[in-house]
Design an enzyme around this catalytic site. Structure first.
Site, mmCIF file in Angstrom:
data_model
loop_
_atom_site.group_PDB
_atom_site.id
_atom_site.type_symbol
_atom_site.label_atom_id
_atom_site.label_comp_id
_atom_site.label_asym_id
_atom_site.label_seq_id
_atom_site.Cartn_x
_atom_site.Cartn_y
_atom_site.Cartn_z
ATOM 1 N N LYS A 1 42.120 48.195 40.551
ATOM 2 C CA LYS A 1 40.845 47.027 40.946
ATOM 3 C C LYS A 1 39.265 48.758 41.684
ATOM 4 O O LYS A 1 40.026 48.671 42.518
ATOM 5 C CB LYS A 1 40.158 46.090 41.985
ATOM 6 C CG LYS A 1 39.227 45.353 41.609
ATOM 7 C CD LYS A 1 39.046 43.438 42.767
ATOM 8 C CE LYS A 1 38.005 42.707 42.557
ATOM 9 N NZ LYS A 1 37.052 42.844 41.638
ATOM 10 N N ALA B 1 32.137 36.625 37.780
ATOM 11 C CA ALA B 1 31.497 37.588 38.724
ATOM 12 C C ALA B 1 31.923 37.764 39.722
ATOM 13 O O ALA B 1 31.431 36.604 41.577
ATOM 14 C CB ALA B 1 30.169 37.141 39.060
ATOM 15 N N GLY C 1 32.224 40.380 41.937
ATOM 16 C CA GLY C 1 30.896 40.385 43.312
ATOM 17 C C GLY C 1 31.370 42.284 43.432
ATOM 18 O O GLY C 1 31.290 42.242 44.811
ATOM 19 N N CYS D 1 29.203 47.972 35.426
ATOM 20 C CA CYS D 1 28.997 46.289 36.318
ATOM 21 C C CYS D 1 28.225 45.704 36.264
ATOM 22 O O CYS D 1 27.099 45.868 36.576
ATOM 23 C CB CYS D 1 30.267 46.511 37.958
ATOM 24 S SG CYS D 1 30.290 44.392 38.629
ATOM 25 N N ILE E 1 34.605 48.367 26.209
ATOM 26 C CA ILE E 1 33.735 47.953 27.781
ATOM 27 C C ILE E 1 34.051 47.510 28.377
ATOM 28 O O ILE E 1 35.023 46.701 28.532
ATOM 29 C CB ILE E 1 32.277 47.480 26.778
ATOM 30 C CG1 ILE E 1 33.116 46.616 26.015
ATOM 31 C CG2 ILE E 1 31.739 48.654 25.641
ATOM 32 C CD1 ILE E 1 32.145 45.394 25.056
ATOM 33 N N ASN E 2 32.539 47.529 29.500
ATOM 34 C CA ASN E 2 32.742 46.349 30.568
ATOM 35 C C ASN E 2 32.700 44.510 29.930
ATOM 36 O O ASN E 2 32.450 44.862 29.061
ATOM 37 C CB ASN E 2 31.819 46.939 32.053
ATOM 38 C CG ASN E 2 32.193 46.428 32.473
ATOM 39 O OD1 ASN E 2 32.560 45.094 32.829
ATOM 40 N ND2 ASN E 2 32.064 46.999 33.971
ATOM 41 N N GLY F 1 37.548 38.278 27.262
ATOM 42 C CA GLY F 1 38.262 37.428 26.586
ATOM 43 C C GLY F 1 37.873 37.176 24.920
ATOM 44 O O GLY F 1 37.302 37.370 24.945
ATOM 45 N N GLY G 1 38.989 41.722 25.557
ATOM 46 C CA GLY G 1 39.246 40.908 24.343
ATOM 47 C C GLY G 1 40.479 40.896 23.384
ATOM 48 O O GLY G 1 40.669 39.829 22.854
ATOM 49 N N GLY H 1 43.217 42.693 30.093
ATOM 50 C CA GLY H 1 42.636 41.241 31.099
ATOM 51 C C GLY H 1 43.203 39.958 31.282
ATOM 52 O O GLY H 1 44.259 39.470 31.317
#
Lengths: 322, 289
Positions: free
Chosen positions: A61, A86, A88, A145, A208-209, A234, A261, A282
């Site tokens: 992370k 989020a 953060g 982000c 991608i993010n 997702g 996704g 993820g």
């Protein structure tokens, strides 16, 4: 008369020949899956657990110079076709994070990707230099982000010039460690950003993010996340990610980690055919649990067997030929 | 007002998104603790937790203390310990909150197909420290209904911090109390009461179940092991998602929210972080003392 038995034997032999091991920038991973940054990887032992559950590579992370608590909860919520988060950018800071990376390097047994973020190109370089003692296999820079605008302003990934500045600054301080730049879908065109960071020295892209979004609870009459906005991940993100990888593959020569996704082996194949050389995983952890990596890899293998592919590299960019 | 949106969609079934839950009633347990009962068919098992959202404030993981899905009711026993619970204490009957879950593993009674513990004696022990008595009350209810004799050891700093005693006794469990200051029951630790029970009824217990401060659970686990009795503990770590994606609750490579919180002492004793340290919302370590 054709020898049916021999043909059958040959087919069996060929099926056995499917080998999922995947090389990415000269590092070899047991399969093309990559634990995406922000999932599971808060600690070194958690990264090792992801690897033990089948991840081909693992990403920590993202780390910042100072520890961060992140946003107030709720920081994640589900909707019909994915998750919105989020968090953060909570993290224990580079000083503690480098120790977690060392644990991961020792215990994961697969390539380990360090990830950093910062508010300026200069601080990006400082954070990048700070994680080098852990000898990560790759360094990823999170310039994309979507959930910290109020603090950091528009992400660097939204501007080809700013993205190149961060890339150059980090490249200077990390020696021979390959640099991966994580791009954002929250742009009018992704290819110019991809080209710009490639020219600035990026060794690979991660596309991608998350896609910026919002979920409102109609009973509570307010956005669910305390940050109001969050990043969509997702299944809902997958076609966006496929498109971004496809566009970047056309635009650059450097390899791409396709993230967004991927939940099944078929999704992973799709991502590689769009041009990815490895596949980020993820939110699939939510849909399929810790076994997500093994399930995705197994399904990839089944697909490759039935379609006659011998190696994941045979899939990369195939969709561009048609 | 009941609003059902896409009831067939799993993402809206409370697994990852919030179900609106009105407060049915509030019960005072002691000066610092209340039980909030909500209207919702929550299919929770003892030891599982939910994420409770106070819209406009925050969201916190809470262990389930009562669950009656057939009555569309569940209860959370909550102590006033910080801003979030203070906010919760300001709410009234009828106020609506959001809940998602249940999450995590649960306690397994001896003889259950996946428990790995035989129901030989039909006698078990609960060891609840502080608010750890809440999920164990839930487990006691299930155990008594399955014909178990339950010795319930409850500990707290002082009498005014003990909870759910009446509920536990009404279920038919044998209550044993330990307080640090001796204001009720044994003056001392729950482990001292446990030691006596295990020694005087040697070889007559199937299992020990514990929930409470980690060092207490560790001591309970060690003691049970020394007497040859299997033990299940409930690990608490800082949680954000509750469904195994964010990684914040990692405990030595175990994702506490999905691989825990309830685990056997036999498995957790090998964990390098159990009883040693936990991490906060940033991931910084805090050592137990």
């Amino acid at each position: 008369m054709p020898n049916v038995l021999n043909e059958y034997k040959l087919e069996l032999f060929e099926k056995k020949m499917v080998d999922l091991s995947n090389s990415f920038l000269e590092k070899t991973a047991p399969n093309p899956t990559v634990l995406a940054s922000g999932f599971m990887g808060v600690t070194g032992l958690s990264l090792a657990s992801a690897a033990a559950h089948g991840a081909g590579m693992v990403t920590i992370k993202s780390l910042s110079l100072e520890p961060r608590k992140g946003h107030k909860t709720p920081v994640i919520v589900g909707f019909e076709a994915g998750l919105l988060n989020a968090v953060g950018l909570s993290n224990p800071g580079v000083v503690n994070g480098v120790e977690e990376l060392k644990v991961a390097k020792k215990k994961a047994g697969v390539p380990v990707i360090a990830s950093v973020f910062a508010d300026t190109a200069e601080n990006f370089a400082k954070a990048a230099a700070a994680v080098m003692p852990a000898e990560p296999d790759f360094l990823e820079i999170d310039i994309s982000c979507p959930n910290v605008d109020s603090e950091f302003g528009i992400p660097f990934a939204a501007d080809p010039g700013a993205a190149a500045d961060v890339t150059k600054a980090c490249k200077k301080v990390i020696g021979s460690v390959p640099l991966i730049v994580k791009l954002s879908p929250n742009v009018a065109a992704i290819a110019p950003v991809a080209k710009s960071v490639e020219a600035a020295g990026a060794d690979a892209l991660d596309c991608i993010n998350t896609l910026k979004g919002m979920v409102i609870d109609p009973v509570a009459r307010r956005p669910v996340l305390t940050n109001k906005f969050g990043g969509v991940s997702g299944p809902a993100l997958k076609p966006v990610a496929i498109r971004c990888v496809y566009e970047c593959y056309k635009a650059v020569k450097i390899p791409i980690i396709g993230t967004g996704g991927v939940t099944t082996g078929k999704d992973a194949v799709e991502m590689m055919m769009a041009g990815a050389s490895a596949v980020g995983v993820g939110s699939a952890l939510y849909y399929r649990g810790l076994d997500a990596f093994k399930l995705i890899a197994g399904e990839m293998k089944d697909f490759m067997k039935s379609e006659g592919f011998k190696s994941p590299r045979d899939l990369v960019g195939l969709a561009h030929e048609n | 007002m009941k609003i059902d949106l896409h009831p067939d969609s799993f993402a809206l079934d409370g697994r990852a998104s919030f179900v609106p839950v009105p407060i049915l009633r509030i019960r005072d347990e002691n000066p610092h603790t209340r039980t909030f009962f909500f209207k919702h068919r929550l299919p929770a098992k003892p030891g599982q937790f939910v994420m409770l959202w106070q819209p406009g404030f925050d969201e916190k993981p809470m262990s389930v203390a009562f669950a009656y899905p057939e009555k569309e009711e569940f209860g959370l026993t909550v102590a006033k310990v910080g801003p979030s619970t203070e906010h919760l204490f300001s709410l009234k009957k009828g106020d609506r909150l959001g809940v998602r879950g249940p999450y995590g593993t649960h306690y397994r009674l001896p003889g259950a197909s996946d428990a790995g513990i035989k129901a030989k004696h039909k006698r078990i022990i609960m060891v609840g420290g502080g608010f750890g008595s809440a999920p164990l009350r839930f487990l006691t209810e299930q155990a008594v209904a399955s014909g178990f004799h339950v010795d319930f050891i409850q500990g707290a700093r002082s009498q005014d911090r003990l909870i759910l005693q009446k509920d536990i006794q009404e279920l038919g469990a044998h209550l044993h109390v330990a307080t640090n200051d001796g204001s009720q029951g044994h003056k001392g630790l729950v482990t001292e009461v446990l030691e006596t029970l295990l020694a005087t009824n040697k070889g007559r217990y199937d299992a020990v179940y514990t929930c409470g401060p980690e060092l207490m659970m560790q001591a309970v686990g060690k003691l049970s092991e020394a007497h040859g009795v299997p033990c299940q503990v409930s690990v608490e770590r800082y949680m954000k998602c509750g469904f195994g994606v964010c990684g914040q609750c990692d405990c030595g490579g175990m994702l506490t929210c999905v691989e825990g919180p309830v685990v056997s002492y036999d498995s957790i004793k090998k964990n390098p972080e159990f009883g040693v340290f936990h991490r906060d919302g940033a991931g910084l370590k805090h050592y137990f003392k």
